[in-house]
Design an enzyme around this catalytic site. Sequence first.
Site, short mmCIF file in Angstrom:
data_model
loop_
_atom_site.label_atom_id
_atom_site.label_comp_id
_atom_site.label_asym_id
_atom_site.label_seq_id
_atom_site.Cartn_x
_atom_site.Cartn_y
_atom_site.Cartn_z
N ASP A 90 0.85 -1.20 0.00
CA ASP A 90 0.00 0.00 0.00
C ASP A 90 0.89 1.24 0.00
OD1 ASP A 90 0.74 -0.53 2.78
OD2 ASP A 90 -0.56 1.16 3.27
N GLU A 152 0.05 -0.56 5.77
CA GLU A 152 1.09 0.04 6.62
C GLU A 152 0.87 1.54 6.77
OE1 GLU A 152 4.70 1.78 8.14
OE2 GLU A 152 3.83 2.22 6.20
ZN LIG Z 1 6.72 2.57 4.13
#
Ligand SMILES: [Zn+2]
Length: 445
Positions: A90, A152
Amino acid sequence: MELREHIDELMPRARADLADLVAIRSVADPRQFPPAECERAANWVVDNFAQVGFTGLGLHETSDGSKAVFGVRPGTDPSAPTVLLYAHYDVQPPLDEKAWRTPPFELTTVNGRWYGRGAADCKGNIVMHLTALRALGPDVPVNLKLIVEGSEEQGTGGLEDFVTRNPDLLRADAILVCDTGNAAVGLPAATVTLRGLVNVVVEVQSLGGELHSGMFGGAAPDALAALIQILSTLRDRAGNTTIAGLENEQTWLGAPYPPIQFRADAGLIDEARLLGDGTVSDMIWARPAVTVLGIDCPPVVGSAAAIQPLARARLNLRVPPGTDAVKAQDALIAQLHAAAPWGVRVSVTPEALGQPFEARTGGPAYEALASAMRTAYGREMTTLGQGGSIPLCNVFADTYPDAEIVLMGVEEPQALIHAPNESVAPSEIANLALAEALFLQRYRR
Ligand SMILES: [Zn+2]
């Protein structure tokens, strides 16, 4: 040297792979981008790691709804250690699209760097892993595991929860958390410390309601003035963070952060001075730092000639390794109460707390990494800290106390991760892929 030549030959493919990945708008926020984009990125990772010998590849749903890619690849030597490779697919949203000089989701070469959202953070690291593994071919002695998470940048903790629920799945002797970067292009470094954090909200009350500043000002206790006094005790004139009971004279033993470089990176105006009595690396990696994140009080436009009965501030305290975040929170709260003037009522609400992280650097994995970096870059590896935190590292350290955790990657300072015009240096992908490949050859328990 054969491995390096092989990696040079693989670089056009690395660019094509990165272009494919950057074109996928895998921002893990369904309010901004369709979840199908994250699904595409996850499947891209599955397909490409299948090509380099990973098996059992699949998407694992985590507690925040994101999907983590996991797979394994047995080594040629069954007695060899197990290495877990980490990255995330992501990315941050592009933010201000007008501030981008190139299209954020179209990998574009400008002056030898490759621009695009996620080009470094963290898709560049995914491509680094792939390039290292392609260069090695079937000949990888160590056992490999792969985890590539999908949320994340959202900080929603899906993978952290997944690790604690599936400790055996991800267990390894060494964990390569590839989501940081070198000291600069061509200057190899491992990140060995991360600061922890404490967030609190402090509220000050002094009156039953607003009062006319002409009629009552001078004798009536002003909540906003009281808050300003309280906050002013958190730093001294030099800018050192001063919280009673909290050490603030530590020194950083790794790489220095040149002040000129820091001034440029931080965008200081010419007249402004750097804060604190220590060096830049002392101040940002080794010592505590308090920041006022927000204040609730009347905005300038619309404010009246009134004394405020109530004021609030949100504070962020970064704590270095060696300082317990709970003790730091207690010390901060105690000082906010102790510094209150005029008998005003102070209440403090804790919001968030994360412990600092310090990697153990004396083991065989660090030794192998230092030797691999030396060969790849022709110079010694240094150590960096990071002012922010990566909560996953604490979860790894708690879950696998014997594992060596290595933080490295292609996100050097020029990469401008999280900002518009993010980019990656192709030479960093090539050199770090070589270092990673050499590490996987040399690492023994
Ligand atoms: Zn990162």
